[in-house]
Write a protein that holds these residues in place. Sequence first.
Motif, PDB file in Angstrom:
ATOM      1  N   VAL A  35       0.874  -1.186   0.000  1.00  9.80           N
ATOM      2  CA  VAL A  35       0.000   0.000   0.000  1.00  9.80           C
ATOM      3  C   VAL A  35       0.905   1.227   0.000  1.00  9.80           C
ATOM      4  O   VAL A  35       1.821   1.322   0.817  1.00  9.80           O
ATOM      5  N   GLU A  36       0.666   2.145  -0.912  1.00  4.51           N
ATOM      6  CA  GLU A  36       1.519   3.338  -0.973  1.00  4.51           C
ATOM      7  C   GLU A  36       0.721   4.577  -1.339  1.00  4.51           C
ATOM      8  O   GLU A  36      -0.344   4.506  -1.955  1.00  4.51           O
ATOM      9  N   VAL A  37       1.256   5.717  -0.934  1.00  6.09           N
ATOM     10  CA  VAL A  37       0.659   7.002  -1.294  1.00  6.09           C
ATOM     11  C   VAL A  37       1.162   7.344  -2.695  1.00  6.09           C
ATOM     12  O   VAL A  37       2.356   7.229  -2.982  1.00  6.09           O
ATOM     13  N   ARG A  38       0.241   7.729  -3.572  1.00 11.03           N
ATOM     14  CA  ARG A  38       0.675   8.055  -4.943  1.00 11.03           C
ATOM     15  C   ARG A  38       1.589   9.282  -4.927  1.00 11.03           C
ATOM     16  O   ARG A  38       1.479  10.146  -4.037  1.00 11.03           O
ATOM     17  N   ASP A  39       2.469   9.366  -5.895  1.00 11.71           N
ATOM     18  CA  ASP A  39       3.515  10.398  -5.919  1.00 11.71           C
ATOM     19  C   ASP A  39       2.980  11.811  -5.753  1.00 11.71           C
ATOM     20  O   ASP A  39       3.516  12.604  -4.980  1.00 11.71           O
ATOM     21  N   ARG A  40       1.925  12.149  -6.472  1.00 13.86           N
ATOM     22  CA  ARG A  40       1.428  13.534  -6.444  1.00 13.86           C
ATOM     23  C   ARG A  40       0.749  13.906  -5.127  1.00 13.86           C
ATOM     24  O   ARG A  40       0.390  15.068  -4.917  1.00 13.86           O
ATOM     25  N   SER A  41       0.576  12.919  -4.232  1.00 11.63           N
ATOM     26  CA  SER A  41      -0.080  13.188  -2.946  1.00 11.63           C
ATOM     27  C   SER A  41       0.903  13.199  -1.769  1.00 11.63           C
ATOM     28  O   SER A  41       0.511  13.477  -0.635  1.00 11.63           O
ATOM     29  N   LYS A  42       2.174  12.899  -2.032  1.00 13.57           N
ATOM     30  CA  LYS A  42       3.129  12.707  -0.943  1.00 13.57           C
ATOM     31  C   LYS A  42       3.499  13.972  -0.173  1.00 13.57           C
ATOM     32  O   LYS A  42       4.075  13.879   0.907  1.00 13.57           O
TER      33      LYS A  42
END
Length: 205
Positions: free
Chosen positions: A141-148
Amino acid sequence: MSKRHSAKYKIDRRLGENIWGRPKSPLNARAYGPGQHGQRRKGKLSDYGLQLRAKQKLKGYYGTITEKAFKRLYNEAARVKGDTGENLIGLLESRLDAIVYRAKFVTTVFAARQFVSHGHILVNGKRVNIPSYLVKVGDKVEVRDRSKQLTVLLEAVQLAERDVPDYVEVDHNKMTATFARVPSLSDVPYPVQMEPNLVVEFYSR
């Protein structure tokens, strides 16, 4: 991203427990129920009342799960081999919004639901915006790049009031989390005592 302070605090006060262990809970100052009759002395609960309270507490802890969705998880827990109460806890902790909360990507379970719904989360590289999605052991599970760089994300990571449990392996530098194993009741860092056995009794009536 809005925060539902009134909703979650009302749950705290209705149940008479600070179920998320939040330092800002008004229950810390007003240890009685909401409304004009909140300070009335409560009578002893019946067996049914205790079971209902246990169910409402466990369901309330995970935010805005509907009764229908919660009952569906219970039925799944009862269908699988093993202890139904433990199975229910495992299923609840396998929800995507629960993983996001445990990984400290957000500050509250309410924010976790919203964070997932708004499309900020990827599971094994694919965007998933369903909070109730059941994550499997080994899933990434990961946070998408544009939301980091979202403020809520950065604030949550620094939160000192709770730790990441060992069944979720997290890398806050990369904003990734892996569901390492399905936890048992004793593994889950509930701030208050949860009684899934009473929940099982409630639905078994």
